[in-house]
Design a protein around this motif. Structure first.
Motif, PDB file in Angstrom:
ATOM      1  N   SER A  31      -4.017  22.432  25.709  1.00 25.61           N
ATOM      2  CA  SER A  31      -3.961  22.036  24.291  1.00 25.61           C
ATOM      3  C   SER A  31      -3.382  23.133  23.403  1.00 25.61           C
ATOM      4  N   LEU A  32      -2.266  23.691  23.830  1.00 23.44           N
ATOM      5  CA  LEU A  32      -1.578  24.737  23.058  1.00 23.44           C
ATOM      6  C   LEU A  32      -0.393  24.138  22.301  1.00 23.44           C
ATOM      7  N   HIS A  33       0.135  24.932  21.380  1.00 23.58           N
ATOM      8  CA  HIS A  33       1.331  24.487  20.657  1.00 23.58           C
ATOM      9  C   HIS A  33       2.516  24.435  21.606  1.00 23.58           C
ATOM     10  N   PRO A  34       3.373  23.427  21.499  1.00 25.36           N
ATOM     11  CA  PRO A  34       4.613  23.414  22.272  1.00 25.36           C
ATOM     12  C   PRO A  34       5.467  24.632  21.933  1.00 25.36           C
ATOM     13  N   LEU A  35       6.349  25.009  22.863  1.00 21.95           N
ATOM     14  CA  LEU A  35       7.171  26.199  22.650  1.00 21.95           C
ATOM     15  C   LEU A  35       8.036  26.082  21.387  1.00 21.95           C
ATOM     16  N   LYS A  36       8.496  24.893  21.107  1.00 21.83           N
ATOM     17  CA  LYS A  36       9.311  24.700  19.903  1.00 21.83           C
ATOM     18  C   LYS A  36       8.509  25.047  18.652  1.00 21.83           C
ATOM     19  N   ASP A  37       7.254  24.595  18.606  1.00 20.78           N
ATOM     20  CA  ASP A  37       6.397  24.875  17.443  1.00 20.78           C
ATOM     21  C   ASP A  37       6.049  26.354  17.359  1.00 20.78           C
ATOM     22  N   VAL A  38       5.850  26.976  18.515  1.00 20.95           N
ATOM     23  CA  VAL A  38       5.548  28.417  18.522  1.00 20.95           C
ATOM     24  C   VAL A  38       6.728  29.198  17.951  1.00 20.95           C
ATOM     25  N   GLY A  39       7.940  28.798  18.344  1.00 18.30           N
ATOM     26  CA  GLY A  39       9.137  29.454  17.817  1.00 18.30           C
ATOM     27  C   GLY A  39       9.242  29.287  16.307  1.00 18.30           C
ATOM     28  N   LEU A  40       8.893  28.093  15.836  1.00 18.46           N
ATOM     29  CA  LEU A  40       8.943  27.836  14.397  1.00 18.46           C
ATOM     30  C   LEU A  40       7.892  28.648  13.654  1.00 18.46           C
ATOM     31  N   LEU A  41       6.702  28.757  14.240  1.00 15.33           N
ATOM     32  CA  LEU A  41       5.637  29.550  13.617  1.00 15.33           C
ATOM     33  C   LEU A  41       6.017  31.028  13.550  1.00 15.33           C
ATOM     34  N   CYS A  42       6.659  31.516  14.605  1.00 11.55           N
ATOM     35  CA  CYS A  42       7.101  32.917  14.610  1.00 11.55           C
ATOM     36  C   CYS A  42       8.128  33.172  13.509  1.00 11.55           C
ATOM     37  N   PHE A  43       9.063  32.243  13.358  1.00 12.40           N
ATOM     38  CA  PHE A  43      10.079  32.405  12.312  1.00 12.40           C
ATOM     39  C   PHE A  43       9.429  32.356  10.930  1.00 12.40           C
ATOM     40  N   ARG A  44       8.501  31.440  10.757  1.00 12.38           N
ATOM     41  CA  ARG A  44       7.840  31.299   9.448  1.00 12.38           C
ATOM     42  C   ARG A  44       7.066  32.558   9.072  1.00 12.38           C
ATOM     43  N   ASP A  45       6.328  33.106  10.049  1.00 12.37           N
ATOM     44  CA  ASP A  45       5.457  34.248   9.741  1.00 12.37           C
ATOM     45  C   ASP A  45       6.212  35.569   9.666  1.00 12.37           C
ATOM     46  N   GLN A  46       7.290  35.714  10.438  1.00  8.25           N
ATOM     47  CA  GLN A  46       7.953  37.014  10.534  1.00  8.25           C
ATOM     48  C   GLN A  46       9.270  37.099   9.754  1.00  8.25           C
ATOM     49  N   VAL A  47       9.875  35.970   9.460  1.00  9.72           N
ATOM     50  CA  VAL A  47      11.154  35.992   8.743  1.00  9.72           C
ATOM     51  C   VAL A  47      11.036  35.285   7.397  1.00  9.72           C
ATOM     52  N   TYR A  48      10.631  34.040   7.442  1.00 12.93           N
ATOM     53  CA  TYR A  48      10.568  33.225   6.220  1.00 12.93           C
ATOM     54  C   TYR A  48       9.670  33.852   5.159  1.00 12.93           C
ATOM     55  N   ALA A  49       8.512  34.365   5.569  1.00 14.12           N
ATOM     56  CA  ALA A  49       7.567  34.956   4.609  1.00 14.12           C
ATOM     57  C   ALA A  49       8.177  36.128   3.854  1.00 14.12           C
ATOM     58  N   ASP A  50       9.093  36.854   4.492  1.00 10.80           N
ATOM     59  CA  ASP A  50       9.697  38.034   3.857  1.00 10.80           C
ATOM     60  C   ASP A  50      10.877  37.689   2.957  1.00 10.80           C
ATOM     61  N   VAL A  51      11.605  36.627   3.276  1.00 15.74           N
ATOM     62  CA  VAL A  51      12.857  36.365   2.555  1.00 15.74           C
ATOM     63  C   VAL A  51      12.793  35.144   1.640  1.00 15.74           C
ATOM     64  N   LYS A  52      11.681  34.435   1.620  1.00 14.46           N
ATOM     65  CA  LYS A  52      11.644  33.176   0.865  1.00 14.46           C
ATOM     66  C   LYS A  52      11.874  33.381  -0.632  1.00 14.46           C
ATOM     67  N   ARG A  53      11.353  34.467  -1.195  1.00 15.06           N
ATOM     68  CA  ARG A  53      11.518  34.699  -2.642  1.00 15.06           C
ATOM     69  C   ARG A  53      12.979  34.972  -2.989  1.00 15.06           C
TER      70      ARG A  53
END
Length: 258
Positions: A31-53
């Motif tokens: 019952s883990l996140h699919p790899l696609k979702d994990v990749g999206l979560l990594c991008f959101r937390d490590q890239v998107y959070a820094d550049v969204k503003r």
């Protein structure tokens, strides 16, 4: 940001293929996140959070430049805004919180400035032409690169600043307001007025009051004209009788008796 996002999607797609077995069995059993979702979560937390503003600021500047008449890359804008949507993983929270709220505030401020200029510089028909045009352009803006859920909110913001705020001032303009348009039978401008103010709550009430006053005023003028015409006819008939009597000739009845 767009380049990093596109590279990231390519990498996640290939990793998902490499580790397809894990995705189909191990991830599913535990019952883990699919790899696609994990990749999206990594991008959101490590890239998107820094550049969204910074990304949001750049997008808003481009939108304002387009409102001022400049040509912009709409496809690039749409692709960037798709990132705000996709990182929500089915939810619109990130798009609404990180972009849409600020867009609506910026839109309100922009049209507040514009409406203040227009109401002082333009006649009522000219103002309405500009208001109608900006509403059409905002609808096209949604169709071109904003999310469809933004449309009603965006138009409501524009309508509030451009129509609701200055309705009374616009209708009461001395030489071009509602009364002047009715007096001069400007049907095209009156039709545009109806279309615009029917968009806002109770926006037609002041126009109905103006129309009522116009009908009453024109009706009283007609009644007065008819009354004056009748009075003039009476005076003319009375004057004619006095001239006949003053001439010394007998009346027709007396002549017949003789």
């Amino acid at each position: 940001l767009l380049s990093r996002w596109n590279n990231h999607k390519v990498m996640v797609r290939w990793l998902s293929r490499f580790f397809n077995y894990l995705d189909r069995y191990y991830v599913l059993r535990h019952s883990l996140h699919p790899l696609k979702d994990v990749g999206l979560l990594c991008f959101r937390d490590q890239v998107y959070a820094d550049v969204k503003r910074n990304a949001r600021s750049a997008v808003l500047k481009l939108i304002e430049r387009e409102r001022e008449g400049e040509l912009i890359d709409k496809m690039m804008l749409k692709n960037i805004l798709d990132i705000f949507i996709e990182v929500g993983m089915g939810s619109m929270d990130h798009y609404e919180r990180d972009f849409e709220e600020v867009l609506l505030n910026e839109t309100g401020s922009y049209y507040k400035r514009k409406a203040a200029e227009w109401i002082n510089e333009d006649s009522c028909p000219e103002y309405m032409l500009k208001a109608e045009e900006c509403l059409q352009l905002e609808e096209e803006r949604v169709d071109n690169y904003l999310h469809a859920s933004t449309k009603a909110k965006l138009l409501r913001q524009v309508e509030g600043e451009v129509l609701s705020t200055y309705e009374q001032d616009l209708l009461q303009k001395e030489h071009s307001g509602c009364a002047a348009l009715l007096r001069d039978d400007k049907t095209e401008d009156l039709a545009r007025m109806y279309r615009l103010f029917s968009r806002i709550m109770r926006g037609l009430d002041p126009i109905a009051d103006c129309f009522k006053e116009h009908v009453e005023s024109e009706g009283m003028k007609l009644v007065k004209e008819v009354a004056e015409a009748v009075e003039a006819k009476k005076e003319k008939d009375a004057g004619g009788r006095l001239r006949v009597q003053g001439s010394g000739f007998p009346s027709s009845k007396a002549a017949r008796g003789q």
